[in-house]
Design a protein around this motif. Structure first.
Motif, mmCIF file in Angstrom:
data_model
loop_
_atom_site.group_PDB
_atom_site.id
_atom_site.type_symbol
_atom_site.label_atom_id
_atom_site.label_comp_id
_atom_site.label_asym_id
_atom_site.label_seq_id
_atom_site.Cartn_x
_atom_site.Cartn_y
_atom_site.Cartn_z
ATOM 1 N N ILE A 47 2.097 5.074 0.706
ATOM 2 C CA ILE A 47 1.721 5.730 1.792
ATOM 3 C C ILE A 47 1.947 7.408 1.252
ATOM 4 C CG2 ILE A 47 2.294 6.431 4.053
ATOM 5 C CD1 ILE A 47 1.263 3.613 3.874
ATOM 6 N N THR A 92 -6.047 9.064 17.337
ATOM 7 C CA THR A 92 -6.304 10.437 16.575
ATOM 8 C C THR A 92 -5.797 11.599 17.497
ATOM 9 O OG1 THR A 92 -8.414 10.630 17.435
ATOM 10 C CG2 THR A 92 -8.299 9.543 15.564
ATOM 11 N N GLU A 115 0.682 -1.198 -0.069
ATOM 12 C CA GLU A 115 0.112 -0.062 0.071
ATOM 13 C C GLU A 115 1.009 1.334 0.025
ATOM 14 O OE1 GLU A 115 -3.949 1.172 2.591
ATOM 15 O OE2 GLU A 115 -3.117 -0.650 2.905
ATOM 16 N N ARG A 160 -4.967 10.384 7.531
ATOM 17 C CA ARG A 160 -6.000 9.356 7.469
ATOM 18 C C ARG A 160 -4.850 8.302 6.996
ATOM 19 N NH1 ARG A 160 -11.133 7.956 6.044
ATOM 20 N NH2 ARG A 160 -11.673 10.066 6.201
ATOM 21 N N ASP A 161 -4.126 8.430 6.144
ATOM 22 C CA ASP A 161 -3.190 7.218 5.390
ATOM 23 C C ASP A 161 -2.299 6.961 6.604
ATOM 24 O OD1 ASP A 161 -3.978 6.710 2.880
ATOM 25 O OD2 ASP A 161 -2.147 7.378 1.923
ATOM 26 N N LYS A 170 -9.123 -0.034 17.918
ATOM 27 C CA LYS A 170 -9.992 -1.106 17.265
ATOM 28 C C LYS A 170 -11.075 -1.471 18.095
ATOM 29 C CE LYS A 170 -5.882 -3.381 15.566
ATOM 30 N NZ LYS A 170 -5.114 -4.654 15.593
ATOM 31 N N SER A 192 -1.517 4.690 16.393
ATOM 32 C CA SER A 192 -2.794 5.208 15.663
ATOM 33 C C SER A 192 -3.808 5.734 16.218
ATOM 34 C CB SER A 192 -3.432 3.801 14.968
ATOM 35 O OG SER A 192 -2.421 3.182 14.262
ATOM 36 N N LEU A 220 -1.076 1.268 11.730
ATOM 37 C CA LEU A 220 -1.603 -0.081 12.280
ATOM 38 C C LEU A 220 -1.060 -1.102 11.679
ATOM 39 C CD1 LEU A 220 -5.301 0.644 11.438
ATOM 40 C CD2 LEU A 220 -4.349 0.400 13.687
ATOM 41 N N LYS A 221 -0.373 -0.617 10.827
ATOM 42 C CA LYS A 221 0.709 -2.088 10.227
ATOM 43 C C LYS A 221 2.175 -2.004 10.659
ATOM 44 C CE LYS A 221 -1.932 -2.475 6.098
ATOM 45 N NZ LYS A 221 -1.963 -2.498 4.683
ATOM 46 N N ARG A 267 -2.460 6.970 9.795
ATOM 47 C CA ARG A 267 -3.204 6.271 10.676
ATOM 48 C C ARG A 267 -3.404 4.595 10.408
ATOM 49 N NH1 ARG A 267 -5.882 10.378 12.501
ATOM 50 N NH2 ARG A 267 -8.002 9.719 11.420
ATOM 51 N N ARG A 268 -3.581 4.462 9.077
ATOM 52 C CA ARG A 268 -3.617 3.215 8.549
ATOM 53 C C ARG A 268 -2.290 2.527 8.454
ATOM 54 N NH1 ARG A 268 -6.632 3.957 3.927
ATOM 55 N NH2 ARG A 268 -4.780 3.355 2.666
#
Lengths: 249, 222
Positions: free
Chosen positions: A68, B130, A66, A73-74, A109, B128, A80-81, A76-77
């Motif tokens: 980046i 906010t 993916e 928003r990107d 989550k 993560s 997560l990884k 934060r995704r």
């Protein structure tokens, strides 16, 4: 199989000072990579870009296929990884060890309290701290705090864990317990990128050594090869000094 | 002839004095809670530097901090009715106290937020969270803990400042004492009594706020 982390031609400047000048790093799933180099060579900056704590000025970054961008928003995704552990532990001081681990799974989550609690228990047990669930950070030793920080990052089930000099702030006698946890993670197949000054550890545990110099990757390869046959005078000099520096450990 | 001390007006009128003490406490409780809430909101806006909101809060803070409390009180009680907002004396008092405490505590709490190590933000971001979650779940309590003693002092300053509300015919401790003084001419005794009670209240409030702080903000820590 495409690499899990693919950073290509990364540039980053801080106020006119170019710290990364087209750095390229690829990390495969299950690989343990150590980034070494002098202070100021850009290794921490590179790691922080991989986690989105810094955005790069130019270059391409993809994680798990993916791409980046610098959008919040990107990012934060991405995070997560990509989990991260810091030199200064950075535990939340008002929460117990268990609550530190529970916080993000609950908030991000949306795990229920019992779910998060059992997850936190499992994660703390994984770093040998099952019995310190209710201890506050200031009741823990530096080594224990760092292990909680590792458990906290792992609770988000990241695909890769970045470790930014995670033993540098520790008293020498506490370094071992933290490295032991990292060693276990590596053995369990976790993908790891470590910025470290622990040369002996890097040599034993890592699949790949990445030597950074002046903002680019100077050399990379299997630790044994790099240590025994450095191709550049910079790496040779660095290994010589680091060897002396960590002889006492 | 030397002055004859007489504390009888105090015994004889304990009812009105007790009412005054309770009113002072009530004003402080309401003004304190509202003011601290306002301070948290203001501090978050100042800290995050959200455009427009930031300028509004900054203007509010500077306006309150650079004008006398009595004028703020008069403006709310005598000035606002011209705009159609007519408040009772006690309502105007609580509003003035809350606005006053809100401005000072905005700056105190903002300083608390800014004193936190950068690493806390980064750890929260790396997990993560906010920015909003980071503030609410990670930063607010440590920030409040750092500045709690200053906030306690500020609440006490506002409690003592409530004596000014006697100007609006709110029967709090000061106006109760003044009322009786005008009736009995026992100024020394009555104001000595008022002084002692204010001192006691200040000590009591500080003690209670410390406990609140220990229970909710710095729990589990020595």
């Amino acid at each position: 199989m495409p690499p899990l982390i693919n950073a290509d031609g990364i540039h980053k400047s801080f106020g006119g000072m170019e710290v990364l000048r087209g750095t390229t790093l690829r990390v495969d799933e299950g690989e343990v990579a150590a980034v070494i180099g002098r202070s100021g060579s850009g290794k921490s900056t590179l790691l922080r870009i991989l986690n989105g704590l810094e955005t790069c000025d130019a270059g391409f970054l993809s994680v798990d296929g993916e791409r980046i961008s610098g959008l919040e928003r990107d990012l934060r995704r991405l995070r997560l990884k990509v989990g991260m552990v810091f030199q200064q532990f950075n535990l939340f001081p008002h929460l117990t060890a268990g609550e530190n681990v529970m916080l993000a799974p609950r908030a991000v989550k949306r795990l229920s309290r019992p779910e998060a609690k059992s997850l936190a228990g499992e994660m703390l047990a994984g770093v040998g701290l099952a019995d310190r669930f209710d201890a506050f950070p200031d009741q823990l030793s530096g080594g224990q705090q760092q292990r909680v920080a590792i458990a906290r990052a792992l609770a988000m089930r990241p695909r890769v864990l970045l470790c930014d000099e995670i033993t540098s702030a520790l008293d020498p006698e506490l370094v071992g317990e933290v490295l032991e946890v990292v060693r276990k993670l590596a053995a369990a197949g976790m993908t790891l990128v470590l910025v470290t000054h622990e040369m002996r550890f890097a040599r034993e545990v890592c699949d790949r050594l990445v030597f950074m110099h002046n903002g680019v990757v100077g050399e990379e390869g299997k630790p044994a090869e790099l240590f025994s046959r450095p191709q550049t005078p910079e790496l040779a000099a660095f290994i010589g000094q680091a060897g002396q520096g960590s002889a006492g450990r | 002839m030397p002055y004859q001390f007489s504390f009888e007006p105090i015994y004889d009128n304990w009812g009105i004095l007790a009412e005054g003490v309770l009113t002072t406490l009530g004003l402080t409780l309401a003004g304190g809670a509202l003011g601290l809430g306002l301070g948290v909101l203001g501090a978050v806006v100042r800290f995050r530097r959200t455009p427009v909101q930031y300028q509004i809060v900054t203007a509010y803070v500077e306006m309150v901090r650079n004008t006398p409390f009595l004028i703020q009180l008069y403006f709310i009680f005598f000035g606002l009715p011209s705009l159609g907002l007519r408040l009772a004396g006690w309502q105007a008092s609580i509003l003035a106290m809350a606005l006053n405490l809100g401005a000072y505590s905005t700056e105190i709490i903002r300083a608390g937020l800014e004193s936190l190590p950068r690493g806390l933000f980064e750890a929260a971001a790396a997990l993560s969270l906010t920015p909003r979650q980071t503030l609410r779940l990670v930063l607010l309590k440590p920030a409040l803990k750092n500045v709690w003693p200053s906030l306690c002092s500020q609440v006490i300053i506002v409690m003592l400042g409530s004596s000014v509300c006697s100007q609006l015919a709110v029967v709090e401790l000061t106006s109760a004492a003044s009322l009786l003084q005008a009736r009995t001419f026992r100024a020394f005794e009555l104001y000595l009594f008022a002084t002692a009670v204010y001192l006691l209240l200040a000590v009591l409030i500080r003690f209670l706020l410390r406990r609140v702080g220990r229970r909710f903000i710095a729990r589990g820590r020595p």
